[in-house]
Write a protein that holds these residues in place. Structure first.
Motif, PDB file in Angstrom:
ATOM      1  N   LYS A 103       0.817  -1.210   0.000  1.00 17.29           N
ATOM      2  CA  LYS A 103       0.000   0.000   0.000  1.00 17.29           C
ATOM      3  C   LYS A 103       0.853   1.264   0.000  1.00 17.29           C
ATOM      4  O   LYS A 103       0.701   2.116  -0.881  1.00 17.29           O
ATOM      5  N   PHE A 104       1.742   1.403   0.967  1.00 17.41           N
ATOM      6  CA  PHE A 104       2.551   2.616   1.049  1.00 17.41           C
ATOM      7  C   PHE A 104       3.620   2.658  -0.026  1.00 17.41           C
ATOM      8  O   PHE A 104       3.830   3.692  -0.672  1.00 17.41           O
ATOM      9  N   ALA A 138      -2.692   0.832  -5.699  1.00 20.17           N
ATOM     10  CA  ALA A 138      -1.827   0.244  -4.673  1.00 20.17           C
ATOM     11  C   ALA A 138      -2.630  -0.638  -3.722  1.00 20.17           C
ATOM     12  O   ALA A 138      -2.196  -1.749  -3.369  1.00 20.17           O
ATOM     13  N   GLU A 139      -3.807  -0.174  -3.333  1.00 21.04           N
ATOM     14  CA  GLU A 139      -4.615  -0.943  -2.380  1.00 21.04           C
ATOM     15  C   GLU A 139      -5.173  -2.208  -3.012  1.00 21.04           C
ATOM     16  O   GLU A 139      -5.228  -3.252  -2.356  1.00 21.04           O
ATOM     17  N   PHE A 140      -5.590  -2.148  -4.264  1.00 15.74           N
ATOM     18  CA  PHE A 140      -6.114  -3.346  -4.924  1.00 15.74           C
ATOM     19  C   PHE A 140      -5.061  -4.453  -4.923  1.00 15.74           C
ATOM     20  O   PHE A 140      -5.354  -5.613  -4.612  1.00 15.74           O
ATOM     21  N   ILE A 141      -3.836  -4.108  -5.255  1.00 18.21           N
ATOM     22  CA  ILE A 141      -2.752  -5.092  -5.256  1.00 18.21           C
ATOM     23  C   ILE A 141      -2.474  -5.578  -3.834  1.00 18.21           C
ATOM     24  O   ILE A 141      -2.268  -6.772  -3.592  1.00 18.21           O
ATOM     25  N   ALA A 142      -2.499  -4.661  -2.877  1.00 17.12           N
ATOM     26  CA  ALA A 142      -2.251  -5.022  -1.483  1.00 17.12           C
ATOM     27  C   ALA A 142      -3.314  -5.984  -0.950  1.00 17.12           C
ATOM     28  O   ALA A 142      -3.012  -6.868  -0.140  1.00 17.12           O
ATOM     29  N   ASP A 143      -4.547  -5.842  -1.427  1.00 15.06           N
ATOM     30  CA  ASP A 143      -5.631  -6.701  -0.948  1.00 15.06           C
ATOM     31  C   ASP A 143      -5.452  -8.150  -1.374  1.00 15.06           C
ATOM     32  O   ASP A 143      -5.924  -9.064  -0.687  1.00 15.06           O
ATOM     33  N   ILE A 144      -4.787  -8.366  -2.500  1.00 15.44           N
ATOM     34  CA  ILE A 144      -4.521  -9.735  -2.938  1.00 15.44           C
ATOM     35  C   ILE A 144      -3.657 -10.448  -1.907  1.00 15.44           C
ATOM     36  O   ILE A 144      -3.852 -11.635  -1.613  1.00 15.44           O
ATOM     37  N   ALA A 145      -2.698  -9.725  -1.348  1.00 16.57           N
ATOM     38  CA  ALA A 145      -1.829 -10.302  -0.309  1.00 16.57           C
ATOM     39  C   ALA A 145      -2.548 -10.414   1.030  1.00 16.57           C
ATOM     40  O   ALA A 145      -2.340 -11.364   1.782  1.00 16.57           O
ATOM     41  N   LEU A 146      -3.407  -9.451   1.335  1.00 24.00           N
ATOM     42  CA  LEU A 146      -4.065  -9.400   2.637  1.00 24.00           C
ATOM     43  C   LEU A 146      -5.190 -10.407   2.792  1.00 24.00           C
ATOM     44  O   LEU A 146      -5.387 -10.972   3.877  1.00 24.00           O
ATOM     45  N   CYS A 147      -5.949 -10.658   1.730  1.00 17.10           N
ATOM     46  CA  CYS A 147      -7.210 -11.388   1.835  1.00 17.10           C
ATOM     47  C   CYS A 147      -7.118 -12.749   2.537  1.00 17.10           C
ATOM     48  O   CYS A 147      -7.926 -13.048   3.412  1.00 17.10           O
ATOM     49  N   TYR A 197     -11.613   3.040   1.515  1.00 20.18           N
ATOM     50  CA  TYR A 197     -10.944   3.423   2.754  1.00 20.18           C
ATOM     51  C   TYR A 197      -9.573   4.036   2.472  1.00 20.18           C
ATOM     52  O   TYR A 197      -9.230   5.108   2.996  1.00 20.18           O
ATOM     53  N   THR A 198      -8.791   3.374   1.642  1.00 18.73           N
ATOM     54  CA  THR A 198      -7.436   3.842   1.357  1.00 18.73           C
ATOM     55  C   THR A 198      -7.449   5.123   0.530  1.00 18.73           C
ATOM     56  O   THR A 198      -6.642   6.032   0.773  1.00 18.73           O
ATOM     57  N   VAL A 199      -8.344   5.195  -0.458  1.00 19.96           N
ATOM     58  CA  VAL A 199      -8.447   6.420  -1.252  1.00 19.96           C
ATOM     59  C   VAL A 199      -8.807   7.603  -0.352  1.00 19.96           C
ATOM     60  O   VAL A 199      -8.168   8.666  -0.402  1.00 19.96           O
TER      61      VAL A 199
END
Length: 324
Positions: A103-104, A138-147, A197-199
């Protein structure tokens, strides 16, 4: 006189000469952003695990946990012991460590990429759009790792007897339900929750920072490190409050859909849950979540800003207001 803007990548060391000589670039620079984001997200989310446990219980069992945040804290401790408040700490820390890196680090990367593609002038004129697109990607890609880890966390919190911890819970879901249904049935709601949320988080943070620095009569170059830390914490708190409200309905649906394995298409299940809960039900647990997200976001930006300086990465790509 009309206002102008400038886009710049800043690194803060003892002197500008030293800064130019040692400032990291390319992969080295974005790896530092990613590491700073990973540490800030992992530690903040991990430290707020007790609040998240109570919030999730209130969302999933509002009949039992109906006495507000403090009352629900007492109920969990009385019924299950104080250790229950740390349920899901493992997947929370690791999941948000990974998410924070993407994300960051991704936010800084995509900001720079967009500016390079459209040019500085257009980026200056449309800086809010730049913030929105960069943070959303950035968040969409991060969510793949988080889910997968978020699915494991919610299962551990909602079903205390499901598994003893991260590894056993993760392996049981994978073995019994498979990767797609077990780990990614909640991907749609997590995207619906995390992307807005991130946006909101980054856009509000950037605008709040800009407004505060304008009132202070300075910018990233002229303000002291202590003052910048205060700006980061305050802007992060404001951003957290806004982001919590915007993403609350999707957060409730995410908790509900991950409580059990469920059957049928994800979108149909989400629509059914939304209809069942109603508008009021979608905001269950908003109080503790505002507390959690406000504190969490403030600390995240504070820690992230400090670690960027420690790692020699500076302020990143900054689109800031300057007076003629």
């Amino acid at each position: 006189m009309a206002a102008t803007y400038k886009t710049q990548t800043q690194t803060q060391t003892q002197t500008q000469t030293q800064q130019a000589a040692v400032a990291p670039t390319g992969v080295s620079l974005y790896a530092r952003f990613a590491l700073a984001g990973a540490i800030s997200c992992g530690t903040t989310h991990g430290s707020l695990t007790p609040v998240d446990v109570v919030k999730t219980r209130m969302q999933l069992d509002s009949v039992t946990y109906n006495k507000g945040m403090m009352g629900s804290f007492k109920q969990v401790i009385r019924n299950e012991g104080a250790g229950a408040l740390l349920t899901g700490f493992g997947p929370t820390f690791i999941g948000y460590f990974l998410q924070g890196a993407f994300k960051f680090g991704g936010y800084e990367f995509w900001k720079k990429t967009i500016i390079d593609q459209i040019g500085e002038e257009r980026a200056i004129e449309n800086r809010i759009g730049v913030y929105m697109v960069a943070s959303g990607i950035a968040e969409f890609i991060a969510d793949i790792a988080l889910c997968p880890l978020e699915a494991t966390r919610i299962r551990l919190v909602s079903q205390p007897t499901f598994a003893k911890g991260l590894v056993s819970g993760f392996n049981r879901i994978r073995a019994e339900e498979g990767v797609a249904r077990g780990f990614y049935s909640g991907f749609t709601p997590i995207v619906f929750k995390q992307v807005p949320y991130t946006v909101a988080k980054f856009v509000v943070f950037e605008r709040a920072s800009e407004s505060i620095m304008k009132k202070l009569g300075g910018d990233h170059d002229s303000l002291s490190e202590r003052t910048l830390t205060g700006v980061h914490l305050t802007s992060g708190l404001i951003a957290g409050f806004a982001a919590a409200v915007i993403s609350q309905p999707a957060d409730t649906l995410l908790s509900k859909i991950n409580k059990t394995s469920g059957e049928g298409p994800v979108m149909a299940r989400l629509a059914g849950l939304a209809k069942e809960l109603g508008f009021r039900g979608l905001f269950l647990g908003l109080g503790p979540r505002i507390v959690m997200v406000g504190a969490l976001t403030s600390l995240q930006f504070g820690i992230y800003g400090e670690l960027r300086r420690v790692f020699g990465a500076g302020e990143g790509v900054v689109i800031m207001k300057k007076a003629d």
